[in-house]
Design an enzyme around this catalytic site. Structure first.
Site, mmCIF file in Angstrom:
data_model
loop_
_atom_site.group_PDB
_atom_site.id
_atom_site.type_symbol
_atom_site.label_atom_id
_atom_site.label_comp_id
_atom_site.label_asym_id
_atom_site.label_seq_id
_atom_site.Cartn_x
_atom_site.Cartn_y
_atom_site.Cartn_z
ATOM 1 N N GLU A 1 15.227 -5.504 10.051
ATOM 2 C CA GLU A 1 14.037 -7.145 10.573
ATOM 3 C C GLU A 1 13.583 -7.420 11.361
ATOM 4 O O GLU A 1 12.311 -8.338 10.507
ATOM 5 C CB GLU A 1 15.941 -8.045 10.317
ATOM 6 C CG GLU A 1 16.834 -8.443 9.708
ATOM 7 C CD GLU A 1 17.758 -7.044 9.372
ATOM 8 O OE1 GLU A 1 17.364 -5.844 9.804
ATOM 9 O OE2 GLU A 1 19.028 -7.394 8.762
HETATM 10 N N1 ACO Z 1 14.208 -5.162 -3.050
HETATM 11 C C1 ACO Z 1 14.664 -5.213 -3.501
HETATM 12 N N2 ACO Z 1 13.638 -3.680 -4.582
HETATM 13 C C2 ACO Z 1 14.505 -2.647 -3.754
HETATM 14 C C3 ACO Z 1 14.908 -2.849 -2.392
HETATM 15 C C4 ACO Z 1 15.333 -4.078 -1.868
HETATM 16 N N3 ACO Z 1 15.028 -4.369 -0.820
HETATM 17 N N4 ACO Z 1 14.772 -2.251 -2.300
HETATM 18 C C5 ACO Z 1 14.830 -0.945 -3.834
HETATM 19 N N5 ACO Z 1 14.477 -1.529 -4.282
HETATM 20 C C6 ACO Z 1 14.156 -0.694 -5.932
HETATM 21 C C7 ACO Z 1 12.168 -0.308 -5.335
HETATM 22 O O1 ACO Z 1 11.514 -1.628 -5.781
HETATM 23 C C8 ACO Z 1 12.517 0.439 -7.078
HETATM 24 O O2 ACO Z 1 12.118 -0.209 -8.207
HETATM 25 P P1 ACO Z 1 11.429 0.008 -9.540
HETATM 26 O O3 ACO Z 1 12.548 1.725 -9.735
HETATM 27 O O4 ACO Z 1 11.138 -0.913 -10.063
HETATM 28 O O5 ACO Z 1 9.945 0.737 -8.585
HETATM 29 C C9 ACO Z 1 13.917 0.963 -6.992
HETATM 30 O O6 ACO Z 1 14.700 0.080 -6.045
HETATM 31 C C10 ACO Z 1 14.213 1.975 -6.404
HETATM 32 O O7 ACO Z 1 13.513 2.176 -4.485
HETATM 33 P P2 ACO Z 1 12.697 3.024 -4.745
HETATM 34 O O8 ACO Z 1 12.078 2.760 -3.472
HETATM 35 O O9 ACO Z 1 12.197 3.816 -5.522
HETATM 36 O O10 ACO Z 1 14.465 4.828 -3.869
HETATM 37 P P3 ACO Z 1 13.888 5.879 -2.888
HETATM 38 O O11 ACO Z 1 15.288 5.954 -2.968
HETATM 39 O O12 ACO Z 1 12.806 6.529 -2.844
HETATM 40 O O13 ACO Z 1 14.375 4.673 -1.588
HETATM 41 C C11 ACO Z 1 13.868 2.864 0.107
HETATM 42 C C12 ACO Z 1 14.985 4.043 -1.014
HETATM 43 C C13 ACO Z 1 14.477 4.437 1.350
HETATM 44 C C14 ACO Z 1 15.567 2.234 0.225
HETATM 45 C C15 ACO Z 1 13.181 1.997 -0.230
HETATM 46 O O14 ACO Z 1 13.466 1.889 -1.176
HETATM 47 C C16 ACO Z 1 13.198 0.845 0.635
HETATM 48 O O15 ACO Z 1 12.706 1.162 1.852
HETATM 49 N N6 ACO Z 1 13.675 -0.501 0.204
HETATM 50 C C17 ACO Z 1 13.218 -1.352 0.909
HETATM 51 C C18 ACO Z 1 13.581 -1.784 2.422
HETATM 52 C C19 ACO Z 1 14.241 -2.802 3.213
HETATM 53 O O16 ACO Z 1 12.761 -3.156 3.422
HETATM 54 N N7 ACO Z 1 15.098 -3.583 3.088
HETATM 55 C C20 ACO Z 1 15.014 -5.154 3.583
HETATM 56 C C21 ACO Z 1 15.368 -4.317 4.782
HETATM 57 S S1 ACO Z 1 15.638 -6.585 5.904
HETATM 58 C C22 ACO Z 1 17.230 -7.271 5.423
HETATM 59 O O17 ACO Z 1 17.645 -6.476 4.662
HETATM 60 C C23 ACO Z 1 17.239 -8.378 6.340
#
Ligand code: ACO
Length: 261
Positions: A149
């Site tokens: 966050e």
């Molecule tokens: N929100 C929306 N979509 C997401 C999120 C998310 N938080 N995380 C993953 N996805 C989606 C990706 O966009 C992707 O979609 P697509 O297939 O249509 O391109 C799919 O899920 C798979 O994600 P990948 O990144 O390809 O999967 P991978 O296993 O390589 O990585 C990981 C997983 C590390 C979780 C990565 O997706 C990531 O960093 N996600 C974002 C994490 C993040 O910043 N979350 C917010 C935290 S702050 C809070 O929660 C308040």
């Protein structure tokens, strides 16, 4: 039984109840179980409608990740199709709305249940906070935890800050949150963020064994003991000793009452 109190399945949740064990599964694997307000409301609804006999709640994620945290599309003008938008911090109802989200996390600490997060892969942001909301955490060796966050200009506000500080201590909690760095399963075990770390293939069996052992004690005794332990950090030694005496008296008197009440 597979059920859906208050429709959690539409929120990307599955609920399975097998005897005294409920399993809540985050089930948006194609989005790495990214979370929406509907999912948080669905979690709260599960807590509110959990059958009285349930003793343990396992929280797990479908697919390779426990949860990638909040669905980041909620921060775009398009939002998440079919999902209510995340609350607007400028609106007067913001804090009340967040309290509603937090309700999805807080029930996991209830004294009548013990909750176990079964974490494989990433638990990021809200996903890490959901794991922290549980009493215990069992991690697969590929687990990765991150309080993301602050890196996004947000404070963690889904009830994770207190358990994090309680578990790792204030200095480490500051370091983990302000760097928003990723903690491996091995480090999580060292920091006591994981009760157990096991090979990914063994995660489900390990959690099942743990839950079975946790439910082996008498339900009323388990509840009273969890209540006693949960209150300990806020009490002095003398106060805790008094709480032990009172809890014992209450438990044993109830047990010996003719009607068991
Ligand atoms: N929100 C929306 N979509 C997401 C999120 C998310 N938080 N995380 C993953 N996805 C989606 C990706 O966009 C992707 O979609 P697509 O297939 O249509 O391109 C799919 O899920 C798979 O994600 P990948 O990144 O390809 O999967 P991978 O296993 O390589 O990585 C990981 C997983 C590390 C979780 C990565 O997706 C990531 O960093 N996600 C974002 C994490 C993040 O910043 N979350 C917010 C935290 S702050 C809070 O929660 C308040």
């Amino acid at each position: 039984m597979t059920g859906s109190p208050a429709g959690p399945e539409g929120a990307g949740l599955k609920l399975d109840i097998d005897g005294v064990v409920a399993t809540v599964t985050l089930s948006r694997p194609e989005r790495r179980n990214a979370m929406t307000p509907a999912m948080w409301h669905g979690l709260a609804a599960i807590g509110e409608t959990l059958p009285a006999g349930v003793r343990a709640v396992v929280v797990r994620g479908d697919g390779p990740s426990f949860s990638a945290g909040i669905d980041l599309r909620l921060f775009t003008p398009e939002g998440v199709p079919g999902s209510e938008p995340v609350a607007d911090p400028l609106s007067p109802g913001f804090e009340q709305a967040v309290a509603g989200y937090q309700a999805g996390f807080l029930w996991l600490r209830r004294p009548d249940i013990v909750s176990v997060a079964a974490v494989r892969g990433h638990a990021i942001g809200a996903g890490f906070q959901l794991a922290l909301a549980c009493d215990l955490r069992v991690l697969a060796d590929d687990a990765r935890l991150c309080m993301k966050e602050p890196a996004l200009g947000l404070v963690p506000d889904l009830t994770g800050t207190k358990p994090l500080v309680d578990i790792v201590g204030l200095p480490r909690a500051i370091e983990l949150c302000l760097t928003a760095r990723t903690v491996t399963a091995a480090e999580a075990r060292d920091l006591r963020l994981a009760e157990l770390v096991v090979p990914a293939d063994d995660l489900d069996d390990t959690v099942a064994d743990l839950v079975s052992a946790l439910c082996a004690t008498d339900a009323a005794t388990a509840r009273a003991t969890k209540e006693l332990l949960t209150g300990a950090p806020a009490r002095t030694l003398d106060q805790q000793a008094a709480a032990e005496r009172a809890a014992q008296a209450t438990l044993q008197r109830k047990r010996r009452a003719p009607d068991g009440a």
